[in-house]
Design a protein around this motif. Sequence first.
Motif, mmCIF file in Angstrom:
data_model
loop_
_atom_site.group_PDB
_atom_site.id
_atom_site.type_symbol
_atom_site.label_atom_id
_atom_site.label_comp_id
_atom_site.label_asym_id
_atom_site.label_seq_id
_atom_site.Cartn_x
_atom_site.Cartn_y
_atom_site.Cartn_z
ATOM 1 N N ALA A 172 0.837 -1.213 0.000
ATOM 2 C CA ALA A 172 0.000 0.000 0.000
ATOM 3 C C ALA A 172 0.868 1.258 0.000
ATOM 4 O O ALA A 172 0.576 2.222 -0.717
ATOM 5 C CB ALA A 172 -0.937 -0.014 1.204
ATOM 6 N N VAL A 173 1.939 1.251 0.779
ATOM 7 C CA VAL A 173 2.846 2.400 0.819
ATOM 8 C C VAL A 173 3.501 2.601 -0.546
ATOM 9 O O VAL A 173 3.587 3.726 -1.046
ATOM 10 C CB VAL A 173 3.907 2.226 1.942
ATOM 11 C CG1 VAL A 173 5.016 3.251 1.802
ATOM 12 C CG2 VAL A 173 3.240 2.324 3.304
ATOM 13 N N HIS A 174 3.949 1.518 -1.167
ATOM 14 C CA HIS A 174 4.597 1.629 -2.481
ATOM 15 C C HIS A 174 3.629 2.220 -3.509
ATOM 16 O O HIS A 174 3.989 3.125 -4.268
ATOM 17 C CB HIS A 174 5.088 0.255 -2.929
ATOM 18 C CG HIS A 174 6.066 0.323 -4.051
ATOM 19 N ND1 HIS A 174 7.061 -0.591 -4.217
ATOM 20 C CD2 HIS A 174 6.222 1.191 -5.081
ATOM 21 C CE1 HIS A 174 7.774 -0.281 -5.289
ATOM 22 N NE2 HIS A 174 7.265 0.785 -5.833
ATOM 23 N N ARG A 175 2.394 1.706 -3.532
ATOM 24 C CA ARG A 175 1.389 2.261 -4.455
ATOM 25 C C ARG A 175 1.129 3.728 -4.158
ATOM 26 O O ARG A 175 0.955 4.536 -5.069
ATOM 27 C CB ARG A 175 0.089 1.458 -4.371
ATOM 28 C CG ARG A 175 0.162 0.111 -5.051
ATOM 29 C CD ARG A 175 -1.213 -0.542 -5.155
ATOM 30 N NE ARG A 175 -1.973 -0.544 -3.922
ATOM 31 C CZ ARG A 175 -1.932 -1.502 -2.995
ATOM 32 N NH1 ARG A 175 -1.143 -2.547 -3.165
ATOM 33 N NH2 ARG A 175 -2.666 -1.419 -1.905
ATOM 34 N N GLY A 176 1.088 4.079 -2.877
ATOM 35 C CA GLY A 176 0.860 5.470 -2.486
ATOM 36 C C GLY A 176 1.972 6.390 -2.961
ATOM 37 O O GLY A 176 1.710 7.489 -3.459
ATOM 38 N N ILE A 177 3.211 5.956 -2.824
ATOM 39 C CA ILE A 177 4.348 6.754 -3.306
ATOM 40 C C ILE A 177 4.240 6.961 -4.809
ATOM 41 O O ILE A 177 4.431 8.068 -5.312
ATOM 42 C CB ILE A 177 5.687 6.068 -2.932
ATOM 43 C CG1 ILE A 177 5.905 6.162 -1.421
ATOM 44 C CG2 ILE A 177 6.855 6.683 -3.697
ATOM 45 C CD1 ILE A 177 7.035 5.298 -0.903
ATOM 46 N N TYR A 178 3.902 5.899 -5.524
ATOM 47 C CA TYR A 178 3.740 6.002 -6.977
ATOM 48 C C TYR A 178 2.634 7.018 -7.303
ATOM 49 O O TYR A 178 2.822 7.907 -8.135
ATOM 50 C CB TYR A 178 3.413 4.628 -7.565
ATOM 51 C CG TYR A 178 3.127 4.668 -9.045
ATOM 52 C CD1 TYR A 178 4.163 4.615 -9.959
ATOM 53 C CD2 TYR A 178 1.833 4.795 -9.517
ATOM 54 C CE1 TYR A 178 3.921 4.678 -11.322
ATOM 55 C CE2 TYR A 178 1.575 4.857 -10.875
ATOM 56 C CZ TYR A 178 2.615 4.795 -11.768
ATOM 57 O OH TYR A 178 2.359 4.872 -13.109
ATOM 58 N N ARG A 179 1.500 6.888 -6.652
ATOM 59 C CA ARG A 179 0.346 7.752 -6.934
ATOM 60 C C ARG A 179 0.627 9.213 -6.572
ATOM 61 O O ARG A 179 0.377 10.114 -7.377
ATOM 62 C CB ARG A 179 -0.861 7.237 -6.159
ATOM 63 C CG ARG A 179 -2.147 7.348 -6.916
ATOM 64 C CD ARG A 179 -3.329 6.693 -6.219
ATOM 65 N NE ARG A 179 -3.194 5.246 -6.191
ATOM 66 C CZ ARG A 179 -3.281 4.498 -5.101
ATOM 67 N NH1 ARG A 179 -3.533 5.034 -3.937
ATOM 68 N NH2 ARG A 179 -3.144 3.194 -5.164
ATOM 69 N N ILE A 180 1.139 9.439 -5.381
ATOM 70 C CA ILE A 180 1.388 10.810 -4.905
ATOM 71 C C ILE A 180 2.423 11.520 -5.772
ATOM 72 O O ILE A 180 2.319 12.714 -6.032
ATOM 73 C CB ILE A 180 1.821 10.798 -3.421
ATOM 74 C CG1 ILE A 180 0.622 10.440 -2.545
ATOM 75 C CG2 ILE A 180 2.417 12.125 -3.000
ATOM 76 C CD1 ILE A 180 0.967 10.130 -1.108
ATOM 77 N N SER A 181 3.419 10.769 -6.256
ATOM 78 C CA SER A 181 4.475 11.381 -7.077
ATOM 79 C C SER A 181 4.064 11.500 -8.541
ATOM 80 O O SER A 181 4.861 11.950 -9.362
ATOM 81 C CB SER A 181 5.766 10.560 -6.969
ATOM 82 O OG SER A 181 5.632 9.334 -7.658
ATOM 83 N N GLY A 182 2.853 11.091 -8.872
ATOM 84 C CA GLY A 182 2.421 11.139 -10.267
ATOM 85 C C GLY A 182 3.205 10.171 -11.146
ATOM 86 O O GLY A 182 3.382 10.410 -12.331
ATOM 87 N N GLY A 183 3.677 9.087 -10.558
ATOM 88 C CA GLY A 183 4.428 8.083 -11.304
ATOM 89 C C GLY A 183 5.914 8.377 -11.430
ATOM 90 O O GLY A 183 6.644 7.618 -12.067
ATOM 91 N N ARG A 184 6.391 9.461 -10.812
ATOM 92 C CA ARG A 184 7.815 9.797 -10.895
ATOM 93 C C ARG A 184 8.673 8.936 -9.972
ATOM 94 O O ARG A 184 9.867 8.820 -10.164
ATOM 95 C CB ARG A 184 8.033 11.273 -10.594
ATOM 96 C CG ARG A 184 7.495 12.192 -11.689
ATOM 97 C CD ARG A 184 7.787 13.662 -11.415
ATOM 98 N NE ARG A 184 7.304 14.106 -10.122
ATOM 99 C CZ ARG A 184 6.046 14.473 -9.854
ATOM 100 N NH1 ARG A 184 5.126 14.445 -10.793
ATOM 101 N NH2 ARG A 184 5.699 14.876 -8.648
ATOM 102 N N ARG A 185 8.060 8.355 -8.952
ATOM 103 C CA ARG A 185 8.784 7.491 -8.018
ATOM 104 C C ARG A 185 8.048 6.158 -7.899
ATOM 105 O O ARG A 185 6.841 6.097 -8.019
ATOM 106 C CB ARG A 185 8.880 8.131 -6.634
ATOM 107 C CG ARG A 185 9.710 9.380 -6.641
ATOM 108 C CD ARG A 185 9.948 9.844 -5.204
ATOM 109 N NE ARG A 185 10.678 11.088 -5.193
ATOM 110 C CZ ARG A 185 11.988 11.175 -5.135
ATOM 111 N NH1 ARG A 185 12.718 10.099 -5.091
ATOM 112 N NH2 ARG A 185 12.586 12.343 -5.120
#
Length: 151
Positions: free
Chosen positions: A18-31
């Motif tokens: 969930a954290v990994h998906r959140g990082i992806y989503r919050i960064s707009g796919g940049r991370r």
Amino acid sequence: MSDKPFLPPRWVVLSAWAVHRGIYRISGGRRGLWRPRPDKWGMMRLTTVGRRSGTPRSVILAYYEDGADLVTMAMNGWGEGDPAWWLNLQAHPDGTVELAGATRQVRGRPAAAGAEHDRLWERWRFYNKQLDGYAALRRTPATVVVLEPLP
């Protein structure tokens, strides 16, 4: 001392996803996605069609490149059963993969039993020395999945 590898409780594994998906989503796919290196697998985002819903479903997975193919494992975080994304690919084999800096259409299939499976499993073992120990924690085998590029 046991040869059995440490596996965190299931809630820890689910929380990490969930954290990994959140990082992806919050960064707009940049991370959250990266290309594999000679000594480390990469991370990709696979979108499949839900086998029951018919709607797009996305998941972030580890992978490595084998020529033009991408190779991942349907191991459900070493939990029992097949992950939903693999069940979806079995019902609808075509999907979309987002890599760091690229997107491609793919068709998923299990690695062929025998030489292909053994060669691809051995490569995963290179990245994770405890692979066989983790696999032994499951009653069902983890499937090596090959994502072939579509023309």
